[in-house]
Motif scaffolding. Structure first.
Motif, PDB file in Angstrom:
ATOM      1  N   GLY A  44      38.137 -21.667 -47.532  1.00 41.97           N
ATOM      2  CA  GLY A  44      36.811 -21.069 -47.379  1.00 41.97           C
ATOM      3  C   GLY A  44      36.151 -21.374 -46.054  1.00 41.97           C
ATOM      4  N   THR A  45      36.761 -22.255 -45.261  1.00 43.51           N
ATOM      5  CA  THR A  45      36.183 -22.603 -43.956  1.00 43.51           C
ATOM      6  C   THR A  45      36.803 -21.746 -42.860  1.00 43.51           C
ATOM      7  N   LEU A  46      36.074 -21.608 -41.755  1.00 45.07           N
ATOM      8  CA  LEU A  46      36.555 -20.828 -40.623  1.00 45.07           C
ATOM      9  C   LEU A  46      37.467 -21.676 -39.758  1.00 45.07           C
ATOM     10  N   HIS A  47      38.617 -21.133 -39.398  1.00 38.57           N
ATOM     11  CA  HIS A  47      39.571 -21.857 -38.561  1.00 38.57           C
ATOM     12  C   HIS A  47      39.513 -21.268 -37.152  1.00 38.57           C
ATOM     13  N   GLN A  48      38.990 -22.056 -36.190  1.00 30.36           N
ATOM     14  CA  GLN A  48      38.797 -21.567 -34.830  1.00 30.36           C
ATOM     15  C   GLN A  48      40.120 -21.199 -34.159  1.00 30.36           C
ATOM     16  N   GLY A  49      41.155 -21.987 -34.431  1.00 30.26           N
ATOM     17  CA  GLY A  49      42.465 -21.681 -33.846  1.00 30.26           C
ATOM     18  C   GLY A  49      42.972 -20.334 -34.335  1.00 30.26           C
ATOM     19  N   ALA A  50      42.704 -20.026 -35.609  1.00 32.44           N
ATOM     20  CA  ALA A  50      43.128 -18.739 -36.167  1.00 32.44           C
ATOM     21  C   ALA A  50      42.356 -17.594 -35.518  1.00 32.44           C
ATOM     22  N   VAL A  51      41.064 -17.809 -35.257  1.00 33.29           N
ATOM     23  CA  VAL A  51      40.240 -16.784 -34.610  1.00 33.29           C
ATOM     24  C   VAL A  51      40.800 -16.454 -33.232  1.00 33.29           C
ATOM     25  N   GLY A  57      46.438 -12.261 -30.165  1.00 37.00           N
ATOM     26  CA  GLY A  57      47.683 -11.743 -30.713  1.00 37.00           C
ATOM     27  C   GLY A  57      48.864 -12.646 -30.423  1.00 37.00           C
ATOM     28  N   LYS A  58      48.582 -13.882 -30.019  1.00 35.93           N
ATOM     29  CA  LYS A  58      49.648 -14.817 -29.675  1.00 35.93           C
ATOM     30  C   LYS A  58      49.465 -16.130 -30.432  1.00 35.93           C
ATOM     31  N   MET A  59      50.535 -16.918 -30.482  1.00 34.87           N
ATOM     32  CA  MET A  59      50.449 -18.222 -31.124  1.00 34.87           C
ATOM     33  C   MET A  59      49.493 -19.122 -30.355  1.00 34.87           C
ATOM     34  N   VAL A  60      48.633 -19.816 -31.099  1.00 40.57           N
ATOM     35  CA  VAL A  60      47.700 -20.768 -30.494  1.00 40.57           C
ATOM     36  C   VAL A  60      48.084 -22.165 -30.980  1.00 40.57           C
ATOM     37  N   GLU A  61      48.287 -23.066 -30.024  1.00 42.75           N
ATOM     38  CA  GLU A  61      48.665 -24.438 -30.372  1.00 42.75           C
ATOM     39  C   GLU A  61      47.519 -25.388 -30.037  1.00 42.75           C
ATOM     40  N   ILE A  62      47.228 -26.270 -30.969  1.00 41.94           N
ATOM     41  CA  ILE A  62      46.148 -27.252 -30.788  1.00 41.94           C
ATOM     42  C   ILE A  62      46.779 -28.647 -30.766  1.00 41.94           C
ATOM     43  N   THR A  73      49.999 -25.555 -35.076  1.00 40.83           N
ATOM     44  CA  THR A  73      50.278 -24.223 -34.533  1.00 40.83           C
ATOM     45  C   THR A  73      49.627 -23.160 -35.415  1.00 40.83           C
ATOM     46  N   ASN A  74      49.231 -22.072 -34.805  1.00 38.62           N
ATOM     47  CA  ASN A  74      48.614 -20.951 -35.519  1.00 38.62           C
ATOM     48  C   ASN A  74      49.252 -19.654 -35.031  1.00 38.62           C
ATOM     49  N   GLU A  75      50.000 -19.028 -35.910  1.00 38.46           N
ATOM     50  CA  GLU A  75      50.780 -17.844 -35.554  1.00 38.46           C
ATOM     51  C   GLU A  75      50.184 -16.597 -36.216  1.00 38.46           C
ATOM     52  N   PRO A  76      49.818 -15.566 -35.420  1.00 35.52           N
ATOM     53  CA  PRO A  76      49.270 -14.334 -36.014  1.00 35.52           C
ATOM     54  C   PRO A  76      50.299 -13.683 -36.943  1.00 35.52           C
ATOM     55  N   LEU A  77      49.810 -13.147 -38.030  1.00 37.71           N
ATOM     56  CA  LEU A  77      50.660 -12.471 -39.012  1.00 37.71           C
ATOM     57  C   LEU A  77      50.378 -10.976 -38.903  1.00 37.71           C
ATOM     58  N   VAL A  78      51.371 -10.232 -38.466  1.00 45.48           N
ATOM     59  CA  VAL A  78      51.208  -8.793 -38.236  1.00 45.48           C
ATOM     60  C   VAL A  78      52.185  -8.032 -39.120  1.00 45.48           C
ATOM     61  N   VAL A  79      51.660  -7.060 -39.872  1.00 43.34           N
ATOM     62  CA  VAL A  79      52.483  -6.220 -40.748  1.00 43.34           C
ATOM     63  C   VAL A  79      52.148  -4.763 -40.456  1.00 43.34           C
ATOM     64  N   GLN A  82      49.517  -4.103 -37.871  1.00 37.10           N
ATOM     65  CA  GLN A  82      48.141  -4.480 -38.194  1.00 37.10           C
ATOM     66  C   GLN A  82      48.063  -5.981 -38.456  1.00 37.10           C
ATOM     67  N   PRO A  83      47.091  -6.686 -37.818  1.00 42.95           N
ATOM     68  CA  PRO A  83      46.928  -8.113 -38.089  1.00 42.95           C
ATOM     69  C   PRO A  83      46.354  -8.329 -39.488  1.00 42.95           C
ATOM     70  N   VAL A  84      47.052  -9.104 -40.296  1.00 44.74           N
ATOM     71  CA  VAL A  84      46.600  -9.331 -41.680  1.00 44.74           C
ATOM     72  C   VAL A  84      46.169 -10.775 -41.897  1.00 44.74           C
ATOM     73  N   GLY A  85      46.446 -11.643 -40.927  1.00 45.21           N
ATOM     74  CA  GLY A  85      46.061 -13.038 -41.087  1.00 45.21           C
ATOM     75  C   GLY A  85      46.758 -13.929 -40.086  1.00 45.21           C
ATOM     76  N   VAL A  86      46.724 -15.222 -40.368  1.00 43.43           N
ATOM     77  CA  VAL A  86      47.313 -16.216 -39.468  1.00 43.43           C
ATOM     78  C   VAL A  86      47.998 -17.288 -40.321  1.00 43.43           C
ATOM     79  N   ILE A  87      49.174 -17.743 -39.850  1.00 42.93           N
ATOM     80  CA  ILE A  87      49.868 -18.854 -40.489  1.00 42.93           C
ATOM     81  C   ILE A  87      49.653 -20.095 -39.630  1.00 42.93           C
ATOM     82  N   GLY A  88      49.143 -21.143 -40.219  1.00 46.13           N
ATOM     83  CA  GLY A  88      48.923 -22.385 -39.487  1.00 46.13           C
ATOM     84  C   GLY A  88      49.628 -23.550 -40.160  1.00 46.13           C
ATOM     85  N   ILE A  89      50.193 -24.442 -39.336  1.00 45.82           N
ATOM     86  CA  ILE A  89      50.820 -25.651 -39.869  1.00 45.82           C
ATOM     87  C   ILE A  89      50.256 -26.848 -39.109  1.00 45.82           C
ATOM     88  N   THR A  90      49.798 -27.809 -39.886  1.00 49.84           N
ATOM     89  CA  THR A  90      49.175 -28.994 -39.302  1.00 49.84           C
ATOM     90  C   THR A  90      50.235 -30.009 -38.898  1.00 49.84           C
TER      91      THR A  90
END
Length: 341
Positions: A44-51, A57-62, A73-79, A82-90
């Motif tokens: 429910g929280t906003l993830h700045q890396g995902a934004v 449209g590229k992977m963002v690494e923090i 890492t935060n990887e855009p999910l495109v289907v 169309q961007p449908v979300g982001v996959i992030g792994i801590t």
């Protein structure tokens, strides 16, 4: 696209993937809000890396933990572009990067599969709705329906024949035969509906079906402009076959119009009981007698009983109904009452 990446699906994916991946997984929607996470408090929280990943449209690494985001890492999910979300792994980006790619691929495939199934379900519902409309539309066809029919290779401005096929066995092989023609399967029924422009195709289809299902019943309405009328006619022919237990495998309304329409005609007053209330044994005997044109020898052979047993049963039918099956008009009335069942 967000309908395909729901909160429930995201959390389910996270839970399953984290059984094999030793890092916390986050799934964000198309707005960058966490909808699935190994840390439930972050949902429910906003993830700045995902934004940022969605914008670029590229992977963002923090590389460092912050108040509202953790390293990873935060990887855009495109289907379907169309961007449908982001996959992030801590975790350390260098360590988690391969896992992020793996999760992204798995989630993409799952969403595409769900989309395909959803589209197929939508098409089935659309086809069922069209069929229901076309089988009940007895007036002039509206332009919208004519255009919809073209999707199924049906030309409503031309004459068609409605053919019903009721297989004895369930088999996908039937659809191989039907494929060159517009066909439908009645939901929850073992009944196929074909709409043919060429009347000559009926016999070809019937013969192909009988090669591997000789007990299949084929019924055809008249060749005409109204699908609903043709369907009604073919349906009545099927009803006649089933109620009288006829041995025929093919029914053309042109040949069976009289018994078909007779089954829908109310001859007697409401106080008269039109239908027969006979024990199953005598119903079977009577229908066999009618099916074999009142021939005792053929009827007894079909029922695998002695002819004297047949005479006894027919006598009992006379006692129970007051109608003698050996008399033409009495047999006609018994046949009518069977059709009204």
């Amino acid at each position: 696209m967000d309908q395909w990446l729901t909160k429930e699906l995201a959390q389910k994916i996270v839970k399953k993937m984290m059984l094999d991946i030793p890092y916390s997984i986050n799934i964000m929607n198309e707005k960058g809000i966490i909808i699935g996470s190994g840390d439930p408090q972050r949902v429910g929280t906003l993830h700045q890396g995902a934004v940022k990943a969605l914008k670029t449209g590229k992977m963002v690494e923090i590389y460092d933990d912050h108040r509202y985001e953790k390293k990873g890492t935060n990887e855009p999910l495109v289907v379907n572009s169309q961007p449908v979300g982001v996959i992030g792994i801590t975790g350390d980006p260098q360590a988690v990067r391969p896992f992020c790619k793996l999760v992204k691929t798995a989630v993409s495939l799952l969403i595409e599969q769900n989309m395909l199934m959803g589209n197929q379900e939508a098409e089935r519902n659309r086809k069922a709705a069209f069929l229901e409309t076309i089988l009940n539309e007895k007036k002039n066809y509206p332009q919208e329906l004519i255009q919809e029919a073209e999707r199924y290779r049906i030309h409503l401005h031309e004459e068609n024949s409605v053919v019903l096929v009721k297989p004895k066995e369930k088999s996908s092989r039937f659809e191989t035969i039907y494929k060159p023609f517009p066909f439908f399967k009645k939901p929850n029924e073992n009944l196929y509906i074909l709409i043919l422009q060429n009347r000559k195709d009926i016999q070809k289809i019937a013969e192909s079906i009988w090669t591997f299902d000789p007990l299949a019943i084929v019924a055809a309405g008249l060749h005409g402009l109204n699908i609903a009328s043709g369907y009604r006619q073919a349906k009545l022919c099927l009803s006649v076959c089933e109620k009288l237990h006829l041995q025929n495998r093919f029914f053309d309304y042109a040949d069976w119009k009289f018994p078909a329409e007779l089954s829908q005609t109310r001859i007697f007053q409401e106080t008269f009981e039109e239908t027969l209330n006979l024990p199953d044994l005598y119903l079977e005997t009577l229908t066999a007698f009618i099916s074999h044109n009142g021939n005792p020898a053929e009827t007894a052979r079909a029922l695998m009983i002695h002819r004297n047993t047949l005479y006894y049963r027919l006598g009992r039918i006379k006692e129970l109904t007051g109608k003698n099956p050996f008399l033409l008009f009495d047999l006609f009335e018994l046949t009518y009452r069977l059709l009204r069942r």
